[in-house]
Design an enzyme around this catalytic site. Structure first.
Site, PDB file in Angstrom:
ATOM      1  N   ASP A  43       1.017  -1.188   0.043  1.00  0.00           N
ATOM      2  CA  ASP A  43      -0.082  -0.022  -0.039  1.00  0.00           C
ATOM      3  C   ASP A  43       0.993   1.228  -0.076  1.00  0.00           C
ATOM      4  O   ASP A  43       1.489   1.677   1.075  1.00  0.00           O
ATOM      5  CB  ASP A  43      -0.700   0.167   1.190  1.00  0.00           C
ATOM      6  CG  ASP A  43      -1.741   1.195   1.419  1.00  0.00           C
ATOM      7  OD1 ASP A  43      -1.521   2.077   0.414  1.00  0.00           O
ATOM      8  OD2 ASP A  43      -2.426   1.421   2.240  1.00  0.00           O
ATOM      9  N   LYS A  73       2.661  11.393  -3.336  1.00  0.00           N
ATOM     10  CA  LYS A  73       1.569  10.672  -4.219  1.00  0.00           C
ATOM     11  C   LYS A  73       0.934  11.695  -4.912  1.00  0.00           C
ATOM     12  O   LYS A  73       0.328  11.351  -6.061  1.00  0.00           O
ATOM     13  CB  LYS A  73       0.945   9.682  -3.221  1.00  0.00           C
ATOM     14  CG  LYS A  73      -0.060   8.832  -4.082  1.00  0.00           C
ATOM     15  CD  LYS A  73      -0.642   7.980  -2.918  1.00  0.00           C
ATOM     16  CE  LYS A  73      -1.668   6.771  -3.400  1.00  0.00           C
ATOM     17  NZ  LYS A  73      -2.286   5.921  -2.526  1.00  0.00           N
ATOM     18  N   GLU A 108      -7.342   0.460  -4.309  1.00  0.00           N
ATOM     19  CA  GLU A 108      -7.323   0.392  -2.822  1.00  0.00           C
ATOM     20  C   GLU A 108      -8.500  -0.276  -2.260  1.00  0.00           C
ATOM     21  O   GLU A 108      -8.565  -1.095  -1.429  1.00  0.00           O
ATOM     22  CB  GLU A 108      -6.808   1.923  -2.221  1.00  0.00           C
ATOM     23  CG  GLU A 108      -5.294   1.970  -2.409  1.00  0.00           C
ATOM     24  CD  GLU A 108      -4.857   3.395  -2.332  1.00  0.00           C
ATOM     25  OE1 GLU A 108      -5.780   4.030  -1.950  1.00  0.00           O
ATOM     26  OE2 GLU A 108      -3.607   3.816  -2.747  1.00  0.00           O
ATOM     27  N   ASP A 155     -12.944   5.037   1.363  1.00  0.00           N
ATOM     28  CA  ASP A 155     -11.994   4.958   1.628  1.00  0.00           C
ATOM     29  C   ASP A 155     -11.170   6.274   1.632  1.00  0.00           C
ATOM     30  O   ASP A 155     -11.080   7.216   0.559  1.00  0.00           O
ATOM     31  CB  ASP A 155     -11.064   4.247   0.574  1.00  0.00           C
ATOM     32  CG  ASP A 155      -9.574   4.126   0.945  1.00  0.00           C
ATOM     33  OD1 ASP A 155      -9.221   4.822   1.743  1.00  0.00           O
ATOM     34  OD2 ASP A 155      -8.949   3.468   0.022  1.00  0.00           O
TER      35      ASP A 155
END
Lengths: 116, 625, 220
Positions: B31, B94, B189, B211
Site C-alpha cells: 500500500d 503521491k 485500494e 476510503d
C-alpha cells in the site's frame, strides 16, 4: 560390541524438529523412513549443511535415534557435525530446520556456508 | 541471517548459494500511501499480516529526505529531518504522481515542469521526479519484506486509489520498475480492502467501501458472492484527503500567528502541529497547540472538536456527491447495501463517521484496522496471482474509474469507454474526415466526465497519417481503446475502407516516456552500481581474509600431511591471493579465492581422511578393551 | 456449427472447445459467437438477471487473466481476449437499451450506438416521421435548460421531471419488448422499424436523464 560407539558421537533433534520430520516423512509416504544429515564441502571456502530423506543406509553410515526419528550421518560428516542439535524454527513468514553445531566457528555473510 | 532448511529428496539438496526451489513464491502486497506506506504478506498460517520494521512499527511514513551527499533517507528519520530541512524532505509525494505543474500546489517545495510537462522537485541538490521519490519508498519496503521472507521477492501487488487516472497509474507502475519490483498487478485500494474484509468473515452481499486516505478519496460499490469480488461502480477525488484537513487547520494557525508569507519551515511546523491536533481530536474533545512565532514568542491555542468540524465540514461534505453517483452507477439502492466499510486513517475522524452513517443510513463497519486493511488485501491478491493458494477460490473483477474518450470537432469529447466499464475492455469508435482529400487525422485521447476537452485530462495525442485521398466523410477511421487488467490504456487507430492499414499504438505521454524510464533506470543502476561495487569489493576482501585464516589454522594443525612441493604450491596460491586483495578488483579477488580453493582441495580431503583414520583407530582400540 | 480449428500449442483438433482436449491449453475465443450464447442465457429481450450474473461470473472465473498470471505470453493474451469479450457481452446484456440494440443488429437491423463498433455517422439522426415525439422532447429540454440556468428552489419541479421521464422510458421499454418479441418470432425477414423507433426514443431519454442528473447533483 559397541556401547562405546554411541559415546563417540551424537546428533540430536529437538522435539519440535522431530515432530516436523515425522510429519514430513508421513506426507512423503515413508513414515518409517530416516533423515540423512551431512555436510557438503567446497575446498576451503567452507561447507554447508545437507538435510535429505534417506532411503538406504551404507556401511560407513552411523545412525542415531532422536525422539523416535532415525538420523543417518556418514562418518566424514560426523567429524564436523558431532554434537549438532537440529532444531525447527518458525517465524511469522518462514520456517525450516536449523543446525546448532558446537564445532561451527564462522559463517559466510548470507549464512549458507560455514567453517569449523 | 539464519538459513532455514527443508528436507530434500536424496541427492537434491541445494549447494551453498544456489537458488532454492521453493514451494511458495515470495510475494507481497504494498500500500503506497500518501502519508504512510505498508507491506504485507500471507504468513505461514495462511493469514495476511503487515511486516513491521525493527522497532515494531508497520507504517512507514511516506517521507523521503535527500541529503546533499549519500543516499535517500526514508520514513520516521526523514520525518524528523523535515523540520530542519523542509525543502530537501519530501512528504506526500503521491499527490504529485503523474501530475503536471499546473495541477498541483507547491506546498513549500521547489518545483519545475520536467519532460512531458510532469512535475519535478528539487531536493538534495538535484531535480527529481515523483516516480523516483516513490521508488525510494518502495525500495525501503522491499528491503523490509526480503528480510522477513528470507530472500528476494518474486513480485508484488501494488495498490492505487480507484480514482487514479491513467497517468497516475502509469507513474506508479514506473516507480515499481525503478525500485526493481515486478508488478503482478495494480489493484484499486477499496477493492483490496474489500478482499480483506470479505475473506475475514466470509461476507457476502453488496458493500460500499468508503476510503478516505491521506491524499485521496475513493468510494467503491462491490458485490461479494462465491469468492468473486465484483466492483459495480467506483468514484472519488484523487486530490482530497486527510492532508487537506491538516492544511486547513495550519492556515488558521499561520493566520493567527500573523504569518502572511510562510517559509517552508513555517509550513512544515504548522502542518505538523495541525496533524497532531487533528489526531488528538479523534479521541478528545479538545486539543492544545503550541508553536513559535517568527519573533520567538510562543503561540498557544486550544481548539475543540466542534470548531475543527466547522472549519473542515466542506471537505467532509465533498465526499457525498461521489458516493451518490457511485450508488446510482451501480444501480444499487441504500436498502440493498449489506454494509459500509471504512478504510484509510482519515476515517478515524468522528465527523467523517457521523457523515458516513448519515449518508448510508447505517453504522459503518470498522472491525479491521483502517490503516492496514488495504495492504492486507493486496497481500491476498499477490498470493492468488503467484499461485500460492491451492484453490482458485478468489477473483477480483474491477472497473475503469473515469470515462475515456476522444476530442471531436469544436473541442467536444466523444466518450469511447464510459466510466465503470468492467476491465479488461476493448471498445472501438468510427470517425471520418471532414475535408476532401484530408490525408491525416489528429487523435487526442482524454480522460474524464466533462463534455469539453479542456476540462478533461489529456492523456495522449498522435496523428494518423497516410489516409488516401477521399471526399469528406468517406474515410472510416476506427479508433480502438484497450484497457488491461491493471486499468492501463492503449489506443490504436486504423483507416478501414481502402484496406490500407495504418495502425498506431500509443501509451499515455503524461507520465514518463519509455525513453525517460530507461534513462532513469540506467542512472539509478550507475549510481547504485558504484555503491554496490564498493560493497562487493569489501565483501570479497573479507571473504579472502577468512579463507586465508582458515587455511593457516589448518596448516598449523596438519602441516605434516604435506610434502615440500605441495607446501610450496599452497604458499604460492596464498601469495597471489594476498596480492589481489591489495588491489581494487573484486572479481580478481574472487578468482584467486577459487584458485586457492582448488589448490587446497586435496589438503582438505587428506585432513578429513586422516581424522577419520584417527577416529577409526580409536574405535578399534576401544573395541579391543 | 463445429469449426475446424487446431490447438495453437499442440496441433490437436479443438473444434469449439475453449481448452484444448489434448494439452488443456487455453484457446482464443470465437469472435463470431453471440453474447447470449457466450454467457449461456437464452436469446430474447427478457433476460434472467440471476442467470446472467452467474453465467458471467462462472466464465470470468475460468478465463480471467488472474488465472493465467504465471502462464505463457500467448496464453495470457488469449485469456485477456476471453475476459474482454465476456465483459462486452455482460455490459451489453445487462442494460435493456444496449441489449435491445444488440438484438436488432443480430436480426439484421442497424441497432446504432448499441455496441462497441457503433458508427459515428447518422448517430443523432432524428426520425423525421415523428413530429409529436420531437415536440415533446424539445419542450422538456427547454424546461431543463431554464431550470439549469437558475437552479435555486427547483427541487420539486426537477423531481417531477424525473418521474415523467422515467414513466416515458418504461412505456418505450414495453413497446420495445413487444416489437422485438414479434421480430424474434418472425419466420420471414423481421420488421425492425418499430423496435428501432423505440430505441431512438430511449437514447433521447437517456441523454435527457444524464443532463437531469447533472442538475440533481448540483441541487444535492
Amino acid at each position: 560390541m559397541s556401547t562405546a560407539t554411541q559415546q563417540q558421537g551424537s546428533i540430536t533433534m529437538t522435539e519440535r524438529a522431530a515432530a516436523r520430520a515425522r510429519e514430513m516423512l508421513g506426507k512423503r509416504g515413508t513414515p518409517e523412513g530416516a533423515i540423512r544429515i551431512g555436510v557438503t564441502t567446497a575446498g576451503c571456502s567452507g561447507m554447508s549443511y545437507k538435510l535429505e530423506f534417506c532411503d538406504s543406509v551404507a556401511a560407513e553410515d552411523r545412525v542415531f535415534d532422536s525422539h523416535g526419528i532415525r538420523l543417518v550421518v556418514d562418518e566424514k560428516s560426523l567429524l564436523v557435525l558431532n554434537g549438532t542439535l537440529v532444531d525447527f524454527e518458525t517465524a511469522q513468514f518462514r520456517s525450516g530446520f536449523k543446525f546448532i553445531n558446537p564445532l561451527e566457528k564462522e559463517r559466510c555473510g548470507c549464512g549458507e556456508s560455514f567453517k569449523v | 541471517m539464519d538459513v532455514l532448511l527443508d528436507i530434500a529428496e536424496p541427492g537434491t539438496a541445494p549447494k551453498p548459494h544456489d537458488p532454492r526451489p521453493r514451494e511458495r513464491r515470495r510475494v507481497v502486497g504494498i500500500d503506497l500511501g500518501t502519508t504512510f506506506s505498508l507491506v504485507a504478506a500471507v504468513d505461514l498460517q495462511g493469514k495476511p499480516a503487515c511486516m513491521p520494521d525493527s522497532a515494531g512499527s508497520v507504517s512507514l511514513p511516506s517521507i523521503v529526505h535527500y541529503p546533499g551527499v549519500g543516499g535517500a533517507v526514508v520514513g520516521q528519520v526523514a520525518r524528523d529531518l523535515a523540520i530542519t530541512h523542509p525543502q530537501d524532505t519530501i512528504a506526500s509525494v503521491k499527490r504529485f504522481m503523474g501530475r503536471g505543474l499546473t495541477d498541483v500546489a507547491a506546498g513549500g517545495y521547489r518545483l519545475r515542469a520536467g519532460s512531458g510537462g510532469m512535475v519535478q522537485i528539487l531536493a538534495g541538490e538535484r531535480w527529481r521526479s515523483p516516480v523516483e521519490i516513490s521508488a525510494n519508498i518502495l525500495d525501503e519496503l522491499k528491503k523490509r519484506a526480503e528480510e522477513a521472507l528470507g530472500g528476494p521477492l518474486h513480485g508484488a501487488v501494488v495498490t492505487v486509489p480507484a480514482y487514479f487516472d491513467d497517468a497516475q497509474r502509469q507513474a506508479t507502475k514506473d516507480a515499481c520498475l525503478l525500485a526493481g519490483l515486478e508488478v503482478l498487478r495494480l489493484v484499486n485500494e477499496p477493492t483490496a480492502a474489500a478482499l480483506a474484509y470479505g475473506l475475514d468473515r466470509g461476507r457476502e452481499g453488496i458493500y460500499a467501501v468508503y476510503d478516505l486516505g491521506g491524499g485521496t478519496f475513493d468510494i467503491s460499490i462491490l458485490k461479494l458472492a462465491r469468492g468473486v469480488f465484483q466492483v459495480l461502480a467506483t468514484g472519488g477525488n484523487s486530490a482530497l484527503g486527510g492532508d487537506d484537513f491538516d492544511h486547513r487547520l495550519a492556515e488558521l494557525f499561520l493566520k493567527e500567528m500573523g504569518i502572511a508569507q510562510p517559509t517552508p519551515g513555517d509550513l512544515h511546523a504548522a502542518r505538523r502541529a495541525a496533524r497532531q491536533a487533528k489526531e488528538g481530536l479523534t479521541t478528545s474533545a479538545t486539543a492544545s497547540v503550541r508553536l513559535d512565532r517568527p519573533d520567538g514568542s510562543p503561540y498557544q491555542r486550544e481548539i475543540d472538536r466542534a470548531a475543527f468540524d466547522v472549519l473542515t465540514q466542506d471537505l467532509v461534505r465533498a465526499t457525498g456527491a461521489p458516493c451518490r453517483r457511485a450508488l446510482k452507477d451501480a444501480g444499487v439502492t441504500l436498502e440493498e447495501l449489506q454494509g459500509v466499510v471504512l478504510v484509510g486513517g482519515s476515517t478515524r475522524m468522528p465527523a467523517v463517521r457521523v457523515f458516513v452513517a448519515d449518508l448510508f443510513k447505517r453504522e459503518p463497519l470498522v472491525d479491521l484496522d483502517p490503516d492496514q486493511v488495504v495492504a492486507l488485501g493486496a497481500a491476498i491478491q499477490a498470493d492468488v496471482l503467484a499461485g500460492n493458494r491451492r484453490t482458485d477460490d478468489l477473483l477480483l473483477l474491477d472497473v475503469t474509474p473515469l470515462s475515456l474518450g476522444l476530442e471531436t470537432m469544436g473541442g467536444l469529447v466523444e466518450k469511447v469507454v464510459p466510466r465503470n466499464s468492467p476491465i479488461p475492455t476493448a471498445r472501438a469508435q468510427d470517425f471520418t474526415t471532414f475535408k476532401d482529400g484530408q490525408g491525416a487525422m489528429a487523435i487526442h485521447v482524454v480522460q474524464g466526465e466533462r463534455e469539453m476537452v479542456d476540462q478533461c485530462r489529456s492523456l495522449a495525442r498522435f496523428e494518423l497519417r497516410g489516409i488516401p485521398p477521399m471526399v469528406a466523410g468517406a474515410a472510416r477511421i476506427r479508433v480502438t481503446f484497450q484497457v488491461d487488467a491493471d486499468g492501463l490504456l492503449t489506443v490504436s487507430a486504423r483507416e478501414q475502407t481502402t484496406g490500407v492499414e495504418q495502425s498506431v499504438a500509443v501509451k499515455p505521454t503524461y507520465g514518463l516516456g519509455d525513453g525517460e524510464i530507461e534513462r532513469m533506470l540506467r542512472a539509478a543502476l550507475e549510481h547504485g552500481a558504484a555503491d554496490l561495487d564498493r560493497r562487493h569489493l569489501q565483501e570479497a576482501r573479507v571473504e579472502a581474509e577468512r579463507v586465508l585464516h582458515a587455511l593457516l589454522s589448518a596448516l598449523a594443525a596438519d602441516r605434516s600431511l604435506l610434502n615440500a612441493d605441495e607446501m610450496a604450491t599452497i604458499e604460492a596460491a596464498m601469495t597471489i591471493l594476498r596480492g589481489a586483495m591489495a588491489g581494487d578488483d573484486q572479481r580478481a579477488i574472487q578468482e584467486k579465492i577459487q584458485e586457492l580453493d582448488r589448490a587446497t582441495t586435496f589438503f582438505a580431503q587428506r585432513r578429513m581422511d586422516h581424522n577419520i583414520r584417527n577416529v577409526m583407530t580409536g574405535r578399534q582400540l576401544t573395541d579391543f578393551e | 456449427m463445429m469449426r475446424d480449428r487446431r490447438c495453437w500449442s499442440c496441433g490437436v483438433g479443438v473444434a469449439d472447445a475453449p481448452f484444448c482436449p489434448g494439452c488443456e491449453v487455453i484457446q482464443p475465443p470465437d469472435a463470431g459467437v453471440d453474447h447470449f450464447a457466450l454467457l449461456g442465457v437464452p436469446r430474447g429481450f427478457q433476460v434472467d438477471r440471476g442467470r446472467l450474473e452467474q453465467g458471467y461470473q462462472e466464465r470470468q472465473a475460468r478465463f480471467h487473466p488472474d488465472r493465467f498470471a504465471l502462464a505463457s505470453a500467448t496464453e495470457r493474451r488469449h485469456s485477456l481476449e476471453w475476459a474482454t469479450q465476456l465483459n462486452t457481452a455482460w455490459r451489453t446484456l445487462r442494460d435493456p437499451v444496449l441489449r435491445g440494440g444488440y438484438l436488432v443488429r443480430l436480426l439484421g437491423g442497424r441497432g446504432e450506438g448499441s455496441t462497441a463498433s457503433g458508427g459515428q455517422a447518422g448517430r443523432a439522426d432524428m426520425n423525421d416521421g415523428d413530429p409529436e415525439f420531437l415536440m415533446t422532447v424539445m419542450e422538456m429540454r427547454e424546461e431543463l435548460a431554464e431550470l439549469s440556468a437558475n437552479p435555486v428552489g427547483t427541487g420539486e419541479r426537477v423531481a417531477q421531471l424525473r418521474q415523467e421521464i422515467e414513466r416515458r422510458i418504461a412505456t418505450e421499454l414495453t413497446g420495445l419488448e413487444k416489437a422485438l418479441t414479434r421480430a424474434l418470432a418472425a419466420t420471414s425477414a423481421p420488421v425492425l422499424a418499430e423496435a428501432e423507433r423505440h430505441l431512438d426514443h430511449l437514447r433521447y431519454h437517456q441523454r435527457f436523464i444524464e443532463e437531469l442528473e447533472r442538475l440533481e447533483e448540483e441541487l444535492a
